[in-house]
Write a protein that holds these residues in place. Structure first.
Motif, PDB file in Angstrom:
ATOM      1  N   LEU A 135      44.056 -15.366 -82.832  1.00 55.87           N
ATOM      2  CA  LEU A 135      43.584 -16.248 -81.770  1.00 55.87           C
ATOM      3  C   LEU A 135      43.824 -15.607 -80.404  1.00 55.87           C
ATOM      4  CD1 LEU A 135      42.440 -18.938 -80.818  1.00 55.87           C
ATOM      5  CD2 LEU A 135      44.753 -19.889 -80.932  1.00 55.87           C
ATOM      6  N   GLY A 136      45.014 -15.040 -80.232  1.00 52.43           N
ATOM      7  CA  GLY A 136      45.324 -14.386 -78.971  1.00 52.43           C
ATOM      8  C   GLY A 136      44.407 -13.209 -78.702  1.00 52.43           C
ATOM      9  N   GLY A 137      44.134 -12.439 -79.750  1.00 47.96           N
ATOM     10  CA  GLY A 137      43.247 -11.300 -79.596  1.00 47.96           C
ATOM     11  C   GLY A 137      41.831 -11.722 -79.264  1.00 47.96           C
ATOM     12  N   ALA A 149      42.880  -4.796 -75.006  1.00 49.09           N
ATOM     13  CA  ALA A 149      44.024  -5.556 -75.501  1.00 49.09           C
ATOM     14  C   ALA A 149      43.678  -6.235 -76.824  1.00 49.09           C
ATOM     15  CB  ALA A 149      44.453  -6.596 -74.471  1.00 49.09           C
ATOM     16  N   ALA A 150      42.453  -6.743 -76.929  1.00 50.47           N
ATOM     17  CA  ALA A 150      42.009  -7.354 -78.191  1.00 50.47           C
ATOM     18  C   ALA A 150      41.990  -6.313 -79.300  1.00 50.47           C
ATOM     19  CB  ALA A 150      40.623  -7.968 -78.007  1.00 50.47           C
ATOM     20  N   PHE A 151      41.514  -5.124 -78.973  1.00 46.38           N
ATOM     21  CA  PHE A 151      41.482  -4.033 -79.957  1.00 46.38           C
ATOM     22  C   PHE A 151      42.896  -3.701 -80.420  1.00 46.38           C
ATOM     23  CE2 PHE A 151      41.097   0.247 -81.545  1.00 46.38           C
ATOM     24  CZ  PHE A 151      39.847   0.289 -82.143  1.00 46.38           C
ATOM     25  N   ALA A 152      43.831  -3.645 -79.473  1.00 46.76           N
ATOM     26  CA  ALA A 152      45.219  -3.339 -79.814  1.00 46.76           C
ATOM     27  C   ALA A 152      45.822  -4.421 -80.713  1.00 46.76           C
ATOM     28  CB  ALA A 152      46.048  -3.194 -78.539  1.00 46.76           C
ATOM     29  N   SER A 153      45.441  -5.678 -80.486  1.00 48.09           N
ATOM     30  CA  SER A 153      45.916  -6.767 -81.348  1.00 48.09           C
ATOM     31  C   SER A 153      45.426  -6.561 -82.776  1.00 48.09           C
ATOM     32  CB  SER A 153      45.432  -8.121 -80.822  1.00 48.09           C
ATOM     33  OG  SER A 153      46.001  -8.428 -79.575  1.00 48.09           O
ATOM     34  N   ALA A 175      41.021  -9.454 -88.878  1.00 44.78           N
ATOM     35  CA  ALA A 175      41.448  -8.431 -87.922  1.00 44.78           C
ATOM     36  C   ALA A 175      40.416  -7.310 -87.835  1.00 44.78           C
ATOM     37  CB  ALA A 175      42.810  -7.865 -88.326  1.00 44.78           C
ATOM     38  N   LEU A 176      39.799  -6.969 -88.960  1.00 45.83           N
ATOM     39  CA  LEU A 176      38.731  -5.974 -88.948  1.00 45.83           C
ATOM     40  C   LEU A 176      37.550  -6.472 -88.118  1.00 45.83           C
ATOM     41  CD1 LEU A 176      38.878  -4.824 -92.672  1.00 45.83           C
ATOM     42  CD2 LEU A 176      39.285  -3.359 -90.678  1.00 45.83           C
ATOM     43  N   GLY A 177      37.251  -7.764 -88.258  1.00 43.87           N
ATOM     44  CA  GLY A 177      36.171  -8.339 -87.463  1.00 43.87           C
ATOM     45  C   GLY A 177      36.485  -8.310 -85.975  1.00 43.87           C
ATOM     46  N   LEU A 178      37.744  -8.615 -85.627  1.00 46.35           N
ATOM     47  CA  LEU A 178      38.173  -8.559 -84.237  1.00 46.35           C
ATOM     48  C   LEU A 178      38.077  -7.133 -83.706  1.00 46.35           C
ATOM     49  CD1 LEU A 178      39.446  -9.832 -81.706  1.00 46.35           C
ATOM     50  CD2 LEU A 178      41.699  -9.469 -82.767  1.00 46.35           C
ATOM     51  N   MET A 179      38.473  -6.173 -84.531  1.00 47.33           N
ATOM     52  CA  MET A 179      38.365  -4.772 -84.128  1.00 47.33           C
ATOM     53  C   MET A 179      36.911  -4.391 -83.888  1.00 47.33           C
ATOM     54  SD  MET A 179      39.703  -1.282 -86.047  1.00 47.33           S
ATOM     55  CE  MET A 179      41.361  -1.399 -85.355  1.00 47.33           C
ATOM     56  N   GLY A 180      36.026  -4.859 -84.768  1.00 50.13           N
ATOM     57  CA  GLY A 180      34.610  -4.564 -84.605  1.00 50.13           C
ATOM     58  C   GLY A 180      34.052  -5.126 -83.309  1.00 50.13           C
ATOM     59  N   GLN A 181      34.388  -6.365 -83.014  1.00 49.99           N
ATOM     60  CA  GLN A 181      33.909  -6.993 -81.775  1.00 49.99           C
ATOM     61  C   GLN A 181      34.452  -6.269 -80.545  1.00 49.99           C
ATOM     62  OE1 GLN A 181      33.899 -11.499 -81.765  1.00 49.99           O
ATOM     63  NE2 GLN A 181      34.991 -11.148 -83.682  1.00 49.99           N
ATOM     64  N   ALA A 182      35.741  -5.938 -80.574  1.00 57.11           N
ATOM     65  CA  ALA A 182      36.354  -5.254 -79.433  1.00 57.11           C
ATOM     66  C   ALA A 182      35.757  -3.857 -79.258  1.00 57.11           C
ATOM     67  CB  ALA A 182      37.863  -5.170 -79.624  1.00 57.11           C
ATOM     68  N   ALA A 183      35.507  -3.180 -80.372  1.00 60.57           N
ATOM     69  CA  ALA A 183      34.920  -1.841 -80.304  1.00 60.57           C
ATOM     70  C   ALA A 183      33.526  -1.886 -79.684  1.00 60.57           C
ATOM     71  CB  ALA A 183      34.865  -1.217 -81.696  1.00 60.57           C
TER      72      ALA A 183
END
Length: 214
Positions: free
Chosen positions: A82-84, A94-98, A112-120
């Motif tokens: 949620l924070g990411g 910062a979202a990517f780092a989370s 978390a993979l989805g969050l990484m994808g969005q941040a990337a």
């Protein structure tokens, strides 16, 4: 910051990458993952190192065989996700780092993979986004939304044929899905253009506005 090759790293980081690969090849997955993490702290856009880190983390996870259920892991990481997610718009790094931190704890964390994808994507690292969404789709191949996200990343990365295949897979899982149909259509147009078979007459936006045939 664009995505970078290992050859573009400093000499010291290149030597660390060599050490990480050597450790991985010798079966020292945890050491390899630690070395990769140190490199990525300095050069988060180095995809080759990130791929090696994931391979090492997956081996470590397999060796540990954690007894935690998928549900328990999801609940324990929910606050971090949620924070990411809240940082995506204004602080994508910062979202990517989370996402990185969560994946180092559990490389099978699809959220978390989805969050990484969005941040990337927000950071203009399209191949890193592809990497993240491919990993997520590998872990949960029955989720149409992941295939659609992967297809979108493929398009941004200039891989229209792969985007078509991702759209097809999403439609196999969820026939008639509007997002998958839109992705399939846009990707198909891109493939046609890339092959030099685009018919004369009309502009690109006009072609996209035409209804699909058949």
């Amino acid at each position: 910051m664009p995505e970078v090759l290992i050859s573009a790293l400093s000499f010291a980081l290149q030597k660390q990458a060599e050490s990480a690969r050597s450790a991985f090849d010798r079966g020292r997955a945890e050491q390899a993952a630690d070395l990769c993490a140190k490199i990525l702290d300095e050069q988060p856009a180095c995809l080759s190192v990130r791929k090696l880190e994931r391979a090492a983390l997956l081996k470590v996870a397999a060796m540990r065989q954690s007894g935690l259920s998928k549900l328990v892991r999801a609940v324990s990481t929910a606050p971090f996700l949620l924070g990411g997610s809240m940082k995506l718009k204004d602080e994508p790094r910062a979202a990517f780092a989370s996402a990185e931190r969560l994946l180092r704890r559990d490389p099978h964390n699809t959220a978390a993979l989805g969050l990484m994808g969005q941040a990337a994507m927000a950071l203009n690292w399209p191949e890193t986004a592809v990497f993240a969404y491919e990993a997520a789709s590998d872990d949960e191949p029955d989720r149409a939304d992941l295939w659609i996200a992967l297809g979108g990343a493929y398009l941004i990365a200039g891989r229209a044929k792969d985007a078509v295949q991702a759209a097809d897979e999403a439609l196999r899982l969820h026939p008639g899905n509007a997002d998958a149909l839109a992705l399939q259509r846009t990707a198909s147009v891109s493939v046609t253009m890339a092959q030099g078979k685009w018919e004369q007459g009309g502009d690109f936006r006009g072609k996209l506005a035409e209804p699909p045939k058949g």
